[in-house]
Write a protein that holds these residues in place. Structure first.
Motif, PDB file in Angstrom:
ATOM      1  N   ASP A 131      68.256  58.473  48.621  1.00 29.00           N
ATOM      2  CA  ASP A 131      67.994  58.767  47.218  1.00 29.00           C
ATOM      3  C   ASP A 131      66.854  57.884  46.722  1.00 29.00           C
ATOM      4  OD1 ASP A 131      69.673  60.082  44.652  1.00 29.00           O
ATOM      5  OD2 ASP A 131      68.441  58.345  44.139  1.00 29.00           O
ATOM      6  N   VAL A 132      65.830  58.525  46.142  1.00 25.20           N
ATOM      7  CA  VAL A 132      64.709  57.778  45.552  1.00 25.20           C
ATOM      8  C   VAL A 132      64.516  58.184  44.101  1.00 25.20           C
ATOM      9  CG1 VAL A 132      63.482  57.297  47.701  1.00 25.20           C
ATOM     10  CG2 VAL A 132      63.089  59.475  46.523  1.00 25.20           C
ATOM     11  N   GLY A 133      65.630  58.448  43.418  1.00 26.75           N
ATOM     12  CA  GLY A 133      65.578  58.849  42.019  1.00 26.75           C
ATOM     13  C   GLY A 133      65.371  60.337  41.881  1.00 26.75           C
ATOM     14  N   GLY A 134      64.727  60.742  40.806  1.00 22.65           N
ATOM     15  CA  GLY A 134      64.525  62.165  40.563  1.00 22.65           C
ATOM     16  C   GLY A 134      65.669  62.783  39.776  1.00 22.65           C
ATOM     17  N   SER A 135      65.609  64.097  39.636  1.00 23.74           N
ATOM     18  CA  SER A 135      66.501  64.789  38.708  1.00 23.74           C
ATOM     19  C   SER A 135      67.903  65.035  39.236  1.00 23.74           C
ATOM     20  CB  SER A 135      65.875  66.131  38.300  1.00 23.74           C
ATOM     21  OG  SER A 135      65.672  66.956  39.431  1.00 23.74           O
TER      22      SER A 135
END
Length: 553
Positions: A131-135
C-alpha cells in the motif's frame, strides 16, 4: 580485443551474478510482506556506471528489466557534481518522471557503488509494496482517472545520504501508507540488499583492480549482443503484422520486422491512452518488447544491457503504450502483458519451433483487504495468479505457472494466506473447465476459493483474457477464460474481471478461475495414451475425451 584472459573475465562475470543472487536472498529473508518473501514479486540486479544491466538476480523478469531504466533516470536527475555520493540510496516509483516504469506500488531502491571518487556500478532492487496510499486499500483502483489517485509519487528521491537516512523522507513514506509496519519492514529489506551488494562489488573490484573490473563488465555487454544476433541468424527475415481483438472491444496492432541488424517492434498504431488506470509508459512497453525478444532469441543465456542492443521499439506519445502524465497506471500490468503476448502471437506462426500457443496471459491481479478478525490488524492480500501455458511442438503446456512477465515467482501457500489474512482457503486445485485441446494440449489454470471471515472486506481485481481466450496454434483449440466469481451468502453469484473495492461480508466466497493455455496441433492427432492419461489426471472429462479426441475410457 580484450587484454584480459577469458578465465578472469568469466570469474568476474559469474561473481556479479552471485552478488545479484545474494541480494535477492537477502530481500526474501528479511522482507515483511508475503508478496515479497513468498510470492517473490520483486527483482534484484546490478548495472554498470551508466545504468545498463550488468547482471540480474532471480525474481520477475519484467521487474529486473525496470532497474536499468530507473538508474538511468536517477543519473539524469542528479547530474550535477556532488549530487551522488558514496553511501547514498535513492528511491523511485513514478512511471512518468522517476523511471519507475510500472505503477506506484512497485518501488525501486538503487545505490551507487564507488571506487575512490568514481561510480563503477549500481546495485538496485524493485518490489511490490502492499500500500502506497491512494483512494483505496492496496492503492489500485479500477476507477482511478489519474495517477494522483493512486498513491505517493517518488521521482528519484534521495532516501539515504552518505549512509544516513533522511528523516523527513522516511516520515513521508510512513505517513502515506495504510500498512506502515509492512512498508518499513520491506523498505529496510531492500536497503540491506543494495548495501550488501555494493560491499561485495567493492571487494570484487579491489581484488582484480578497477580497470579490469570495468573491462569485464564491458566485455560481458559485447557478449550479450553477440548472443542475440547469433540467435536471430536463423530466424525468418521479413515484416510481420498482427491485429488482435481485446476484451474491451479495441483492436491492438503490432508490426515486427526481423533483418540482419536485429528486430524492430512497432506499436505506434494503437488506441489513445485510457481515461482509466490501464496505461503503460514507454519504458514499460520497452520492457514488454525486451521480454518477447529474449523469448525468441536465447531465453536460457544470461541477460545484460548488450542483449537488447539489436532491438528497436517504436511507440507514439499519447497512446496506451506511451501514456503521458498524469495518466493513471495502476493496472499497467495488463497492458504490459498484452503488448508482450501480441508480439509473441505475431511471431509464433513464423517460429513454431521456438514459441508455444497462447498462455493465460494475464497477471490476474487479486487484491483483498480488510481487518483480520483474530488480530484486529489491517491486511491487504496482493496475489498475482498462476495459470495455464500453451502447448508447443512436442509437448503439452505447463499447468499452474506464472505468466512470462512474472517468471521465477510463486503463489502464496494456503497456510500463509490463512495466517496473515482474514480469509479461509477452501479450495486450491486445477481448473477443470474445457479448453486448450490439441495434439499437445494447453496447460490448466487454477481454481481457488477464498472464504471471507469478516464484514467490510474489499475485493479489487484486474484480469484480461476474460472474454477473448488464449489462442491456439497450428490447428489447436483456444484455451478457457480468466475471471472471478463472488458467491454471496444467499447463494447469488456475480462475475467480475475488473472491479474496485467491491464490498464483501463474512461468508462470501471469492472463486478464482484462470485460463488454460491454447492447444498446439490438431486434437485428432493426440495419442490415445495421452488422452487416457489426461482422463486419469483430471485434465479432461470423459465427455471431452470422447467428443473432441474420439477416445472412450
Amino acid at each position: 580485443m580484450s587484454k584480459v584472459d577469458i578465465f578472469t573475465l568469466e570469474i568476474i562475470q559469474n561473481s556479479l551474478q552471485a552478488i545479484a543472487d545474494e541480494m535477492f536472498a537477502a530481500m526474501i529473508k528479511t522482507a515483511m510482506s508475503p508478496i515479497i518473501y513468498e510470492v517473490l514479486d520483486m527483482g534484484t540486479g546490478i548495472t554498470d556506471a551508466q545504468g545498463d544491466i550488468a547482471s540480474s538476480g532471480s525474481g520477475a523478469p519484467g521487474f529486473i528489466a525496470v532497474l536499468d531504466k530507473a538508474v538511468k533516470r536517477i543519473l539524469a536527475q542528479h547530474a550535477q557534481p556532488g549530487e551522488i555520493e558514496p553511501g547514498d540510496v535513492f528511491i523511485t516509483n513514478d512511471p512518468h518522471s522517476g523511471g519507475g516504469v510500472t505503477h506506484l506500488n512497485d518501488v525501486v531502491l538503487a545505490m551507487p557503488v564507488f571506487a575512490g571518487d568514481r561510480i563503477i556500478a549500481w546495485t538496485a532492487n524493485i518490489a511490490h509494496w502492499n500500500d502506497v496510499g491512494g483512494s483505496v486499500p492496496g492503492s489500485l483502483s479500477t476507477n482511478a482517472g489519474d495517477i494522483f489517485q493512486e498513491g505517493l509519487r517518488l521521482a528519484c528521491v534521495k532516501l539515504i545520504s552518505k549512509g544516513r537516512p533522511i528523516r523527513p523522507v522516511m516520515q513521508i513514506l510512513r505517513s502515506n501508507t495504510r500498512l506502515p509496519d509492512f512498508m518499513e519492514g520491506d523498505l529496510w529489506a531492500g536497503i540491506a540488499a543494495v548495501r550488501g551488494g555494493a560491499a561485495r562489488i567493492v571487494d570484487l573490484a579491489a581484488k582484480y583492480g578497477v580497470d579490469l573490473f570495468l573491462e569485464a563488465v564491458a566485455d560481458f555487454m559485447v557478449l550479450g549482443e553477440k548472443v542475440s544476433l547469433a540467435a536471430l541468424k536463423d530466424a525468418p527475415r521479413g515484416r510481420f503484422t498482427m491485429d488482435e481483438l481485446q476484451d474491451d472491444g479495441q483492436t491492438l496492432r503490432v508490426i515486427v520486422e526481423i533483418n540482419d541488424g536485429g528486430m524492430v517492434v512497432d506499436l505506434r498504431d494503437n488506441p489513445a491512452q485510457s481515461a482509466g488506470p490501464h496505461n503503460l509508459s514507454r519504458d514499460g512497453t520497452v520492457v514488454a518488447a525486451q521480454m518477447a525478444f529474449k523469448a525468441v532469441t536465447d531465453p536460457r543465456a544470461a541477460t545484460n544491457g548488450g542483449t537488447f542492443r539489436p532491438l528497436t521499439v517504436l511507440t507514439r506519445p499519447g497512446t496506451m503504450f506511451e501514456a503521458q502524465s498524469p495518466a493513471a497506471e495502476g493496472f499497467y500490468f495488463e497492458n504490459l502483458i498484452r503488448a508482450h503476448d501480441l508480439i509473441l502471437r505475431c511471431l509464433a506462426a513464423h517460429l513454431p519451433e521456438r514459441l508455444p500457443a497462447g498462455n493465460f496471459a494475464s497477471i490476474c491481479g487479486t487484491f483483498i483487504s480488510g481487518v483480520h478478525p483474530d488480530t484486529g490488524r489491517a491486511f491487504t492480500l496482493v496475489e498475482p495468479e498462476i495459470g495455464g501455458w500453451g502447448g508447443e511442438a512436442g509437448r503439452d503446456g505447463n499447468s499452474a505457472v506464472y505468466s512470462g512477465m512474472h517468471g521465477e515467482t510463486y503463489n502464496c501457500p494456503a497456510e500463509v494466506c490463512e495466517a496473515r489474512y482474514g480469509l479461509y482457503v477452501d479450495c486450491m486445485t486445477l481448473n477443470d473447465e474445457p479448453g486448450g485441446h490439441g495434439e499437445f494440449r494447453g496447460g490448466r489454470g487454477i481454481h481457488v476459493e477464498y472464504r471471507v471471515r469478516a464484514d467490510h472486506t474489499l475485493l479489487t481485481c484486474g484480469y484480461t483474457r476474460s472474454n477473448v481466450p488464449p489462442w491456439g496454434l497450428a490447428g489447436g483449440a483456444d484455451g478457457s477464460l480468466n475471471y472471478i466469481e463472488v458467491v454471496r451468502g444467499n447463494g447469488a453469484t456475480e462475475r467480475y474481471s475488473m472491479v474496485s473495492a467491491l464490498p464483501l461480508d463474512s461468508g462470501d466466497v471469492i472463486r478464482i478461475r484462470t485460463a488454460s493455455g491454447g492447444g498446439f496441433g490438431d486434437p485428432a492427432a493426440r495419442s490415445r495414451a495421452a488422452v487416457l492419461d489426461d482422463l486419469k489426471n483430471g485434465y479432461v472429462s470423459a465427455e471431452i475425451a470422447k467428443s473432441v479426441y474420439g477416445v472412450t475410457g
